[in-house]
Design an enzyme around this catalytic site. Structure first.
Site, PDB file in Angstrom:
ATOM      1  N   GLU A 208       0.796  -1.236   0.000  1.00 60.13           N
ATOM      2  CA  GLU A 208       0.000   0.000   0.000  1.00 60.13           C
ATOM      3  C   GLU A 208       0.829   1.286   0.000  1.00 60.13           C
ATOM      4  O   GLU A 208       0.595   2.187   0.806  1.00 60.13           O
ATOM      5  CB  GLU A 208      -0.950   0.005   1.212  1.00 60.13           C
ATOM      6  CG  GLU A 208      -1.922  -1.145   1.191  1.00 60.13           C
ATOM      7  CD  GLU A 208      -2.864  -1.173   2.378  1.00 60.13           C
ATOM      8  OE1 GLU A 208      -4.069  -1.293   2.150  1.00 60.13           O
ATOM      9  OE2 GLU A 208      -2.397  -1.069   3.542  1.00 60.13           O
TER      10      GLU A 208
HETATM   11  C1  ACM Z   1      -2.166  -5.443   4.058  1.00 55.81           C
HETATM   12  O1  ACM Z   1      -3.248  -5.889   4.449  1.00 55.81           O
HETATM   13  N1  ACM Z   1      -2.031  -4.157   3.808  1.00 55.81           N
HETATM   14  C2  ACM Z   1      -1.025  -6.313   3.860  1.00 55.81           C
END
Ligand code: ACM
Length: 576
Positions: A208
């Site tokens: 992310e």
């Molecule tokens: C995640 O759930 N951002 C690995």
């Protein structure tokens, strides 16, 4: 692997390794039975071995800190179901939870005072090791790093002032991949951590990264032009290659979330797939080792059956044997935005036991009703091991009721469950300081009573058996009264106010079920008015309140479903 033989005279456990013996002892302990008079071990001969070598549980200790004793009791439970990897998500935007002597501001400034000292971490690593469990540390970089940057602002991509992150979600702060000083920092950091954590694998996160701060930084844009880096994905790849070199220098292998997958990476890294199962197969086909977490997210509060049927290698796979061999196993993931040390056990257990079984046992062992029967049993056994999933709920209910007598709230909490997926976040902006002491925090995912009730209803609808009918009527009568009783309780317990709409709806649908059974017994066809009212009551009862939903609405739709009484399309209508 191990063999376990029990006969009249001896109990023998054989294995090539001490870990195999440990697994055998866990099986033996779970075989203890009784016949009402005496306890005994059954005479058995078991040859047992795991299907996958990587059977893990991730605990996010960043969003909410979990003290040493919480980790220890969860390690005990992990060992009992033969899990062998504890993945500690030690850092995130919200905090940095591990003592770092080289860069002490990390734990001093960015942990709100809650972190593991190195001596505590050593103690945990040893405790885990004694139980045949490896601890894999995760230091999530280059995103999810607000805490690092607050402690050492020079690591960040923008020359702005950074504040500790108190909210959840994907945040903008990110390490600056264009600065040599960042790699120097990481080199020193990993040198220290490589000494502390003995495991061969170091998790670098990598998930992310939104790249917003990279886009805003003139310096980083210039750097990208100079090095012919076309986009942020390539920039992160550049960063990962540098980090990989650092890890190698300190004799560690890299593991990361599936965002780090790039064909230029060496084949000894491991990719942890969270965004979808397709990525798992793609990764295996590219020749990389991989583990599955997609479908094993405990924070989504899904039923155990969903996790149980999530097989890393489904029967209809087109993977070759070599590609299948790249799939090392999986990890249950306990993200901790909405759990604390009080209720984390109830989110991990018992559901993680079914993931453990999926990763250990043969793929054809997948009978759901048999699984739930065994789950009830092991659920009690966990309590023996010190897991607080049952006793802490009772404590939370006493606090909510402001009384020793929790019987009414206990009857209520049995029939509700927290809303699933990320829906709790939709009702209010949660921060790390939000109290997690409401009814929704005490309620558990996949409660057993609604499952039991649903079976009762299904059997009754098939057989019309009077005993079953009486059992159902008893339950409905109790539920019908619950609302009044809870209303009386709440004068002493303001936190119960928010659940009253649910208990009101429960009493209404229970009334409906009682009426439907009475009409059926009288051979009476319900009038149109009754039907439209019933539909509207059931529709309303499906709506969540206080981030909770009634887990018995579907059963009540079935009971009051008038197709039995000669009407059609009612249930279909309700379900829409
Ligand atoms: C995640 O759930 N951002 C690995």
């Amino acid at each position: 692997s191990y063999t376990l033989k029990i006969n009249e005279n001896n109990i023998t456990i054989d294995s090539n390794t001490d870990i195999g013996i440990l697994r055998g002892i866990e099986t033996l302990l779970q075989l203890l039975g009784n016949n009402g008079k005496v306890y005994f071990f059954p005479a058995v001969e078991i040859k047992d071995h795991p299907r996958f070598p990587w059977r893990g549980l991730l605990i996010d200790v960043s969003r909410h800190f979990m003290p040493v004793e919480v980790i220890k009791r969860n390690l005990d439970a992990m060992a009992s179901v033969k899990l062998n990897v504890l993945h500690l998500h030690l850092t995130d935007d919200q905090s940095f939870r591990n003592e770092c002597k080289t860069f002490p501001r990390l734990h001093e400034i960015a942990s709100d005072g809650n972190y593991y000292t190195q001596s505590q971490m050593k103690e945990l690593i040893e405790y885990a090791d004694e139980r045949g469990i490896r601890i894999v540390p995760e230091f999530d970089i280059p995103g999810h790093t607000t805490s690092w940057i607050v402690a050492y602002p020079g690591l960040g991509s923008l020359p702005v002032s950074y504040k500790m992150e108190r909210f959840y979600g994907v945040k903008d702060p990110v390490l600056d991949p264009s600065k040599k000083s960042v790699y120097k920092f990481l080199d020193k950091f990993f040198r220290e951590m490589a000494k502390l954590f003995p495991d061969l694998y170091f998790h670098i996160g990598g998930d992310e990264v939104n790249g917003k701060h990279w886009n805003k930084s003139k310096r980083i844009q210039k750097f990208m032009k100079k090095h012919k880096i076309k986009n942020n994905k390539e920039l992160q790849a550049y960063f990962n290659r540098k980090v990989l070199k650092i890890l190698k220098k300190h004799h560690k292998n890299m593991i990361g979330w599936d965002e780090i997958l790039e064909p230029y990476m060496p084949k000894d890294i491991i990719i942890q797939c969270w965004r979808g199962k397709e990525t798992l197969y793609k990764t295996a086909k590219m020749g990389y080792y991989t583990i599955l977490s997609n479908g094993y997210y405990l924070d989504l509060l899904l039923p155990a059956s969903t996790h149980y049927l999530n097989d890393p290698i489904p029967e209809n796979t087109d993977l070759t044997e070599t590609e299948k061999g790249k799939i090392l196993g999986g990890e249950a993931a306990m993200w901790a935005e909405l759990v604390n040390s009080e209720n984390i056990d109830s989110r991990i257990w018992p559901r993680t036991a079914v993931i453990a079984e999926r990763l250990w046992s043969s793929s054809d062992i997948k009978d759901i009703s048999n699984m739930y029967k065994r789950l009830e049993k092991i659920n009690l056994y966990f309590e023996d091991l010190g897991v607080c999933h049952i006793k802490n709920q009772e404590m939370m209910l006493r606090r909510l009721c402001n009384s020793y007598d929790i019987s009414v709230l206990k009857d209520f909490i049995k029939v509700v469950e927290p809303v699933k997926y990320y829906n709790r976040h939709k009702s209010r902006p949660y921060t790390i300081f939000s109290p997690l002491s409401r009814v929704v925090d005490a309620a558990i995912p996949d409660p057993s009573f609604p499952r039991y009730f649903n079976e009762l209803v299904n059997d009754y609808l098939k057989t019309d058996n009077k005993d079953l009918e009486n059992k159902i009527l008893d339950i409905l009568t109790k539920w019908r009264e619950l609302h009044n009783k809870l209303t009386q309780l709440n004068s002493n317990s303001p936190l119960l106010n928010e659940i009253l709409p649910l208990s009101f709806n429960l009493s209404k649908i229970s009334e409906l079920g009682i009426e439907a059974i009475e009409m059926k017994n009288k051979g009476k066809i319900p009038e149109q008015k009754w039907l439209s009212e019933a539909i509207s009551i059931l529709r309303i009862a499906k709506e969540p309140h206080a981030e909770l939903e009634l887990a018995v609405v579907l059963s009540l739709i079935h009971i009051s479903e008038p197709t039995r009484l000669g009407m059609i399309s009612y249930a279909v209508f309700c379900l829409k």
